[in-house]
Design a protein around this motif. Structure first.
Motif, PDB file in Angstrom:
ATOM      1  N   HIS A 140     -13.332 -34.408  39.020  1.00 44.68           N
ATOM      2  CA  HIS A 140     -13.233 -34.731  40.445  1.00 44.68           C
ATOM      3  C   HIS A 140     -14.257 -33.880  41.192  1.00 44.68           C
ATOM      4  N   ASP A 190      -9.504 -31.052  42.774  1.00 39.98           N
ATOM      5  CA  ASP A 190      -8.431 -31.749  43.479  1.00 39.98           C
ATOM      6  C   ASP A 190      -7.831 -32.865  42.630  1.00 39.98           C
ATOM      7  N   GLY A 191      -8.447 -33.183  41.516  1.00 41.11           N
ATOM      8  CA  GLY A 191      -7.910 -34.187  40.604  1.00 41.11           C
ATOM      9  C   GLY A 191      -7.255 -33.592  39.382  1.00 41.11           C
ATOM     10  N   GLN A 250      -2.380 -37.052  47.038  1.00 44.56           N
ATOM     11  CA  GLN A 250      -3.676 -36.490  47.412  1.00 44.56           C
ATOM     12  C   GLN A 250      -4.539 -36.364  46.163  1.00 44.56           C
ATOM     13  N   ASP A 251      -5.538 -37.220  46.069  1.00 45.82           N
ATOM     14  CA  ASP A 251      -6.561 -37.154  45.021  1.00 45.82           C
ATOM     15  C   ASP A 251      -6.056 -37.395  43.606  1.00 45.82           C
ATOM     16  N   ASP A 296      -6.755 -41.180  47.287  1.00 48.12           N
ATOM     17  CA  ASP A 296      -5.728 -40.709  48.213  1.00 48.12           C
ATOM     18  C   ASP A 296      -4.954 -41.916  48.742  1.00 48.12           C
TER      19      ASP A 296
END
Length: 370
Positions: free
Chosen positions: A17, A40-41, A84-85, A108
């Motif tokens: 990510h 974030d992933g 989120q993500d 998202d």
């Protein structure tokens, strides 16, 4: 560079990510350097000097940051989540008390709703709305046109037509309009309604909207400037409550409106409660409001859900999970000693199992049941 940012979406197990807050490395007992890349992933591991990576966060970690949860009302074990993500997720069949989820599409996603009890689902990504056929997970997309939308646009189901939802705009030429999004069996299309809730304020956006499940002629809209509008004729005309300022909204997700299940003129609105009450109720279709914040801490209310008899009102907040008991005119903290200390971003009430199901922003989904 291991991969382009777009590569993650189709292959999140071996593609990084793009949002990378930290990279750590250490030498293992055999003298080999091991890398861990936090994104974030998920967190990725590499043992070949970052030539390849493997996402070790896809199974068993249960720390997705959830924006929204929706459970099939007749089969509550079937759960859909917007995160989120870490994408749109669906629960996998199993017998474990701790449910596993599959990340069906990356990105998202939030504001999940359904007008046909989970046969089809709707959700939003920051630039489009998505319809999901639950049986096949087939996806259809509608790109939002124009400008002045919240980053994650509020949507609600049309209780009279499961193939239609309403989104909070934005508009083709700005302003703050409701966008009707319809499915014709093969594709999605959008229609901008004429009423401009911004009333000439270029920066005012729609923060939340609701339709009464008792009488769909009763509709409500709240804007980012705290303006509250109500309609008793199915949205043909709206009136503004000039004596009430709704609580501030979350800056990219909006605030919350919930309607009563027994009184078509009763409606609740919630949002930021740091310098004012976080929850209000109206018993006359939004013409007048009273605060209901007894024992509710100063906090941001993300979402609410109400029981079929209106006796309990659940709130997902920055400070944790809460319930308002109508007969006692008071809020109560549901955290106890076992719930995680985390933001609670979403909540739904599932009558079939007498359960309030909360989505947290980092510690998974938690059930509170009687």
């Amino acid at each position: 560079m291991l991969n382009t940012w777009g590569s993650y979406y189709g292959d999140p197990d071996i593609k990084l990510h793009a949002d990378i807050p930290e990279i750590e490395s250490f030498i293992d007992p055999n003298g080999n350097e091991q890398f861990y890349i936090s994104t974030d992933g998920g967190t990725y591991h590499s043992s070949d000097a970052l030539n390849s990576v493997w996402n070790i966060s896809l199974d068993g970690l249960r720390v997705s940051q959830y924006y929204s949860n929706y459970s099939n009302p007749t089969n509550p074990e079937k759960i859909y989540l917007g995160s989120q993500d870490q994408g749109f997720q669906e629960s996998l069949p199993g017998t474990s008390a701790i449910v596993e989820f599959d990340q069906t599409i990356s990105g998202d996603y939030g504001h999940i709703c359904s007008g046909d009890s989970g046969i089809s689902l709707w959700t939003v990504y920051p630039s489009f709305a998505m319809r999901i056929e639950a049986s096949s997970m087939a996806l259809k997309f509608y790109d939002f046109v124009g400008s002045n939308y919240l980053w994650m646009q509020p949507i609600i189901a049309d209780w009279d037509n499961a193939d239609k939802i309403y989104a909070g705009g934005g508009g083709v030429n700005g302003g703050a309009h409701i966008i009707e999004i319809s499915y014709n069996g093969s594709s999605l299309s959008g229609l901008e309604q004429s009423f401009d809730f911004a009333e000439g304020n270029a920066n005012e956006k729609i923060a939340s909207l609701a339709i009464s499940a008792i009488n769909t002629q009763y509709r409500y809209v709240c804007t980012t400037d705290g303006d509250f509008f109500y309609s008793t004729d199915g949205g043909l005309n709206y009136a503004k409550n000039i004596n009430f300022a709704a609580p501030d909204n979350h800056y990219f997700y909006g605030n919350e409106i919930v309607t009563s299940n027994v009184d078509q003129a009763k409606v609740f609105v919630a949002g930021s409660g740091y310098s004012n009450p976080g929850v209000y109720v109206s018993s006359d279709n939004g013409q007048n409001f009273l605060a209901i914040d007894n024992n509710l801490p100063q906090t941001l209310v993300y979402a609410m859900a109400i029981t079929p008899n209106d006796e309990l009102l659940f709130a997902a907040t920055e400070a944790g999970p809460f319930v308002y008991v109508d007969s006692l005119n008071s809020w109560f903290d549901l955290s106890g000693v076992s719930a995680p200390d985390q933001k609670y971003w979403s909540v739904e009430y599932i009558p079939l199992i007498n359960t309030a199901r909360f989505g947290t922003h980092g510690r998974g989904v938690w059930d509170f049941y009687s």
